[in-house]
Design a protein around this motif. Structure first.
Motif, PDB file in Angstrom:
ATOM      1  N   PRO A   1      23.352 -73.130  32.408  1.00  0.00           N
ATOM      2  CA  PRO A   1      22.857 -74.211  33.067  1.00  0.00           C
ATOM      3  C   PRO A   1      23.977 -75.204  33.334  1.00  0.00           C
ATOM      4  CG  PRO A   1      21.167 -73.788  31.206  1.00  0.00           C
ATOM      5  CD  PRO A   1      22.518 -73.190  31.071  1.00  0.00           C
ATOM      6  N   VAL A   2      23.726 -75.703  34.733  1.00  0.00           N
ATOM      7  CA  VAL A   2      24.755 -76.943  35.050  1.00  0.00           C
ATOM      8  C   VAL A   2      23.911 -78.232  35.413  1.00  0.00           C
ATOM      9  CG1 VAL A   2      26.251 -77.765  36.814  1.00  0.00           C
ATOM     10  CG2 VAL A   2      26.152 -75.381  36.116  1.00  0.00           C
ATOM     11  N   GLY A   3      23.143 -78.061  36.117  1.00  0.00           N
ATOM     12  CA  GLY A   3      22.225 -79.603  36.345  1.00  0.00           C
ATOM     13  C   GLY A   3      21.226 -79.450  37.520  1.00  0.00           C
ATOM     14  N   ALA A   4      20.402 -80.187  38.038  1.00  0.00           N
ATOM     15  CA  ALA A   4      19.734 -80.430  39.133  1.00  0.00           C
ATOM     16  C   ALA A   4      19.960 -81.531  40.100  1.00  0.00           C
ATOM     17  CB  ALA A   4      18.283 -80.659  38.549  1.00  0.00           C
ATOM     18  N   LEU A   5      19.693 -81.326  41.257  1.00  0.00           N
ATOM     19  CA  LEU A   5      20.022 -82.208  42.548  1.00  0.00           C
ATOM     20  C   LEU A   5      18.719 -81.926  43.500  1.00  0.00           C
ATOM     21  CD1 LEU A   5      21.443 -84.701  43.765  1.00  0.00           C
ATOM     22  CD2 LEU A   5      22.777 -82.792  45.000  1.00  0.00           C
ATOM     23  N   ASP A   6      17.867 -83.092  43.741  1.00  0.00           N
ATOM     24  CA  ASP A   6      16.926 -82.919  44.644  1.00  0.00           C
ATOM     25  C   ASP A   6      16.163 -81.874  44.412  1.00  0.00           C
ATOM     26  OD1 ASP A   6      18.129 -85.203  46.089  1.00  0.00           O
ATOM     27  OD2 ASP A   6      19.281 -83.980  47.441  1.00  0.00           O
ATOM     28  N   HIS A   7      15.390 -81.724  43.413  1.00  0.00           N
ATOM     29  CA  HIS A   7      14.675 -80.719  42.926  1.00  0.00           C
ATOM     30  C   HIS A   7      15.321 -79.290  42.929  1.00  0.00           C
ATOM     31  CE1 HIS A   7      11.775 -83.941  43.049  1.00  0.00           C
ATOM     32  NE2 HIS A   7      11.929 -83.934  44.274  1.00  0.00           N
ATOM     33  N   GLU A   8      16.473 -79.224  43.099  1.00  0.00           N
ATOM     34  CA  GLU A   8      17.230 -77.799  43.069  1.00  0.00           C
ATOM     35  C   GLU A   8      17.876 -77.651  41.730  1.00  0.00           C
ATOM     36  OE1 GLU A   8      17.605 -75.223  45.493  1.00  0.00           O
ATOM     37  OE2 GLU A   8      16.220 -76.466  46.819  1.00  0.00           O
ATOM     38  N   TYR A   9      17.840 -76.615  41.352  1.00  0.00           N
ATOM     39  CA  TYR A   9      18.442 -75.951  39.928  1.00  0.00           C
ATOM     40  C   TYR A   9      19.737 -75.397  40.296  1.00  0.00           C
ATOM     41  CZ  TYR A   9      19.026 -73.745  35.685  1.00  0.00           C
ATOM     42  OH  TYR A   9      19.649 -73.036  34.336  1.00  0.00           O
ATOM     43  N   TYR A  10      20.817 -75.742  39.629  1.00  0.00           N
ATOM     44  CA  TYR A  10      22.195 -75.157  39.676  1.00  0.00           C
ATOM     45  C   TYR A  10      22.571 -74.697  38.305  1.00  0.00           C
ATOM     46  CZ  TYR A  10      22.385 -77.517  44.260  1.00  0.00           C
ATOM     47  OH  TYR A  10      22.289 -77.976  45.479  1.00  0.00           O
ATOM     48  N   ARG A  11      23.063 -73.418  38.333  1.00  0.00           N
ATOM     49  CA  ARG A  11      23.650 -72.859  37.085  1.00  0.00           C
ATOM     50  C   ARG A  11      24.919 -72.240  37.528  1.00  0.00           C
ATOM     51  NH1 ARG A  11      19.929 -67.273  36.405  1.00  0.00           N
ATOM     52  NH2 ARG A  11      20.291 -66.626  38.248  1.00  0.00           N
ATOM     53  N   THR A  12      25.613 -71.712  36.441  1.00  0.00           N
ATOM     54  CA  THR A  12      27.167 -70.997  36.516  1.00  0.00           C
ATOM     55  C   THR A  12      27.165 -69.771  35.759  1.00  0.00           C
ATOM     56  OG1 THR A  12      29.299 -71.674  36.805  1.00  0.00           O
ATOM     57  CG2 THR A  12      28.149 -72.190  34.510  1.00  0.00           C
ATOM     58  N   ALA A  13      28.053 -69.012  36.260  1.00  0.00           N
ATOM     59  CA  ALA A  13      28.211 -67.760  35.506  1.00  0.00           C
ATOM     60  C   ALA A  13      29.738 -67.209  35.776  1.00  0.00           C
ATOM     61  CB  ALA A  13      27.294 -66.494  35.974  1.00  0.00           C
ATOM     62  N   TRP A  14      30.320 -66.557  35.022  1.00  0.00           N
ATOM     63  CA  TRP A  14      31.554 -65.918  34.974  1.00  0.00           C
ATOM     64  C   TRP A  14      31.489 -64.432  35.033  1.00  0.00           C
ATOM     65  CZ3 TRP A  14      33.565 -63.200  30.743  1.00  0.00           C
ATOM     66  CH2 TRP A  14      32.940 -63.688  29.716  1.00  0.00           C
ATOM     67  N   MET A  15      32.339 -63.827  35.984  1.00  0.00           N
ATOM     68  CA  MET A  15      32.838 -62.356  35.833  1.00  0.00           C
ATOM     69  C   MET A  15      34.009 -61.911  35.717  1.00  0.00           C
ATOM     70  SD  MET A  15      30.250 -61.376  39.041  1.00  0.00           S
ATOM     71  CE  MET A  15      29.994 -59.750  38.598  1.00  0.00           C
ATOM     72  N   ASP A  16      34.305 -60.722  35.391  1.00  0.00           N
ATOM     73  CA  ASP A  16      35.589 -60.138  34.974  1.00  0.00           C
ATOM     74  C   ASP A  16      36.506 -60.107  36.083  1.00  0.00           C
ATOM     75  OD1 ASP A  16      34.892 -59.726  32.153  1.00  0.00           O
ATOM     76  OD2 ASP A  16      34.137 -57.684  32.870  1.00  0.00           O
ATOM     77  N   ARG A  17      37.777 -60.344  35.996  1.00  0.00           N
ATOM     78  CA  ARG A  17      38.642 -60.550  37.102  1.00  0.00           C
ATOM     79  C   ARG A  17      38.614 -59.381  37.866  1.00  0.00           C
ATOM     80  NH1 ARG A  17      41.917 -64.754  37.287  1.00  0.00           N
ATOM     81  NH2 ARG A  17      42.058 -66.057  35.325  1.00  0.00           N
ATOM     82  N   GLY A  18      38.413 -58.007  37.468  1.00  0.00           N
ATOM     83  CA  GLY A  18      38.490 -57.017  38.336  1.00  0.00           C
ATOM     84  C   GLY A  18      37.329 -56.522  39.061  1.00  0.00           C
ATOM     85  N   HIS A  19      36.197 -57.577  38.792  1.00  0.00           N
ATOM     86  CA  HIS A  19      35.087 -57.250  39.779  1.00  0.00           C
ATOM     87  C   HIS A  19      35.397 -57.232  41.461  1.00  0.00           C
ATOM     88  CE1 HIS A  19      30.544 -57.053  40.451  1.00  0.00           C
ATOM     89  NE2 HIS A  19      31.015 -57.980  41.047  1.00  0.00           N
ATOM     90  N   ASP A  20      34.753 -56.368  42.090  1.00  0.00           N
ATOM     91  CA  ASP A  20      34.667 -56.435  43.460  1.00  0.00           C
ATOM     92  C   ASP A  20      33.658 -56.722  44.188  1.00  0.00           C
ATOM     93  OD1 ASP A  20      34.746 -55.649  46.213  1.00  0.00           O
ATOM     94  OD2 ASP A  20      35.464 -53.518  46.047  1.00  0.00           O
ATOM     95  N   PRO A  21      33.372 -58.054  44.899  1.00  0.00           N
ATOM     96  CA  PRO A  21      32.273 -58.534  45.448  1.00  0.00           C
ATOM     97  C   PRO A  21      31.472 -57.821  46.195  1.00  0.00           C
ATOM     98  CG  PRO A  21      34.185 -59.544  46.665  1.00  0.00           C
ATOM     99  CD  PRO A  21      34.601 -58.546  45.189  1.00  0.00           C
ATOM    100  N   GLY A  22      32.101 -56.660  46.709  1.00  0.00           N
ATOM    101  CA  GLY A  22      31.407 -55.976  47.780  1.00  0.00           C
ATOM    102  C   GLY A  22      31.123 -56.446  49.064  1.00  0.00           C
ATOM    103  N   PRO A  23      30.754 -55.719  50.097  1.00  0.00           N
ATOM    104  CA  PRO A  23      30.630 -56.214  51.583  1.00  0.00           C
ATOM    105  C   PRO A  23      29.913 -57.208  51.740  1.00  0.00           C
ATOM    106  CG  PRO A  23      29.344 -54.063  51.184  1.00  0.00           C
ATOM    107  CD  PRO A  23      30.235 -54.275  49.975  1.00  0.00           C
ATOM    108  N   GLY A  24      30.290 -58.205  52.654  1.00  0.00           N
ATOM    109  CA  GLY A  24      29.855 -59.267  52.964  1.00  0.00           C
ATOM    110  C   GLY A  24      30.069 -60.462  52.040  1.00  0.00           C
ATOM    111  N   PHE A  25      30.971 -60.414  51.031  1.00  0.00           N
ATOM    112  CA  PHE A  25      31.091 -61.409  49.827  1.00  0.00           C
ATOM    113  C   PHE A  25      32.561 -61.559  49.752  1.00  0.00           C
ATOM    114  CE2 PHE A  25      26.883 -60.030  49.310  1.00  0.00           C
ATOM    115  CZ  PHE A  25      26.172 -61.187  48.916  1.00  0.00           C
ATOM    116  N   ALA A  26      32.934 -62.550  49.222  1.00  0.00           N
ATOM    117  CA  ALA A  26      34.520 -62.646  49.050  1.00  0.00           C
ATOM    118  C   ALA A  26      34.466 -63.832  47.797  1.00  0.00           C
ATOM    119  CB  ALA A  26      35.131 -63.166  50.135  1.00  0.00           C
TER     120      ALA A  26
END
Length: 271
Positions: A56-81
């Motif tokens: 968890p990170v926090g909330a702003l204007d009733h929106e909840y924000y969280r964070t995550a981490w992935m391994d360095r070798g992960h490929d985001p796939g088409p449409g993402f960067a």
């Protein structure tokens, strides 16, 4: 200058939310769609993130924000960067960028404190607190590294410097440096100015502070008046340092979202 948006509330426990906003990092890069929006819930589901890697990170204007981490070798796939946060200055709105900076620091802490620095056993996240704790009793909190920044003034002139890592003719800024153990911020200002450019200063005045997630600094900015000495650059740190007065053309400066730019803009030579 980027700062925590008004109304933001830090959280250490998740909120029940059907559509949380998730910042996913690979090293120091943020996963985004091609239009620079955050991945939606369906895209996050396809990543199959381990629950231990989601924080968890926090909330702003009733929106909840969280964070995550992935391994360095992960490929985001088409449409993402994956994009570095510095590359997003001026491209993301400042509220989102501020929360992203906070999210990166939380994710980096969670990633680098999975194992105890005292006995090397697996750490567990503490309930109700932003901390990891080991069965041996060792606790680890998110690292925050205080750093000072100072704009030295001599009458109507200001001193700007170029770090050795910046190419000739590139960006110049106010002086900055990290605190040493046992120092006050004021001690660090005097030491860094003397070490980096050979000058003595007086009359320190606090300007502002800014969280700087590269990777986990807290910049505390001052102005100071010139008190003596000639500019003498420390070759391991400073490539050049010059006084700029009224009417002098200014070099390339730090981006507008930085405390360095705010500090310089507030003290531009006028005459």
């Amino acid at each position: 200058m980027i700062s925590t948006p008004p109304g933001f509330r830090a959280l250490v426990s998740p909120l029940p939310s059907g559509t949380p906003n998730t910042f996913v990092f690979r090293g120091n890069e943020l996963l985004l769609r091609e239009d620079l929006s955050l991945p939606d819930a369906n895209a996050i589901d396809t990543l199959a993130l381990d629950a231990e890697r989601v924080v968890p990170v926090g909330a702003l204007d009733h929106e909840y924000y969280r964070t995550a981490w992935m391994d360095r070798g992960h490929d985001p796939g088409p449409g993402f960067a994956f994009k570095g946060l510095r590359a997003l200055f001026g491209k993301l709105d400042e509220s989102t960028l501020a929360i992203a900076g906070r999210a990166f620091q939380v994710a980096d802490w969670a990633r680098t404190h999975r194992f105890c620095g005292s006995c090397a056993k697996l750490m567990a996240r503490m309930q109700g607190e932003r901390a990891m704790r080991c069965e041996c009793g060792h606790s680890a909190y998110p690292r925050i590294s205080p750093a000072m920044m100072v704009l030295v003034k001599r009458g109507p002139e200001i001193l700007l410097a170029r770090n050795v890592a910046v190419p000739a003719g590139g960006r110049m800024s106010a002086l900055a440096g990290f605190l040493e153990p046992g120092e006050s911020i004021e001690d660090a200002v005097h030491r860094e100015v003397l070490e980096e450019v050979g000058l003595e200063v007086r009359d320190l005045r606090y300007f502002a502070s800014q969280s700087w997630p590269f990777p986990h600094a807290l910049m505390v900015a001052f102005t100071a008046e010139y008190a003596g000495g000639e500019v003498r650059c420390e070759p391991a740190e400073i490539a050049e340092a010059r006084w700029f007065g009224p009417g002098d053309p200014l070099p390339e400066l730090s981006p507008g979202q930085s405390i360095s730019r705010a500090l310089i803009n507030a003290n531009l030579p006028r005459g």
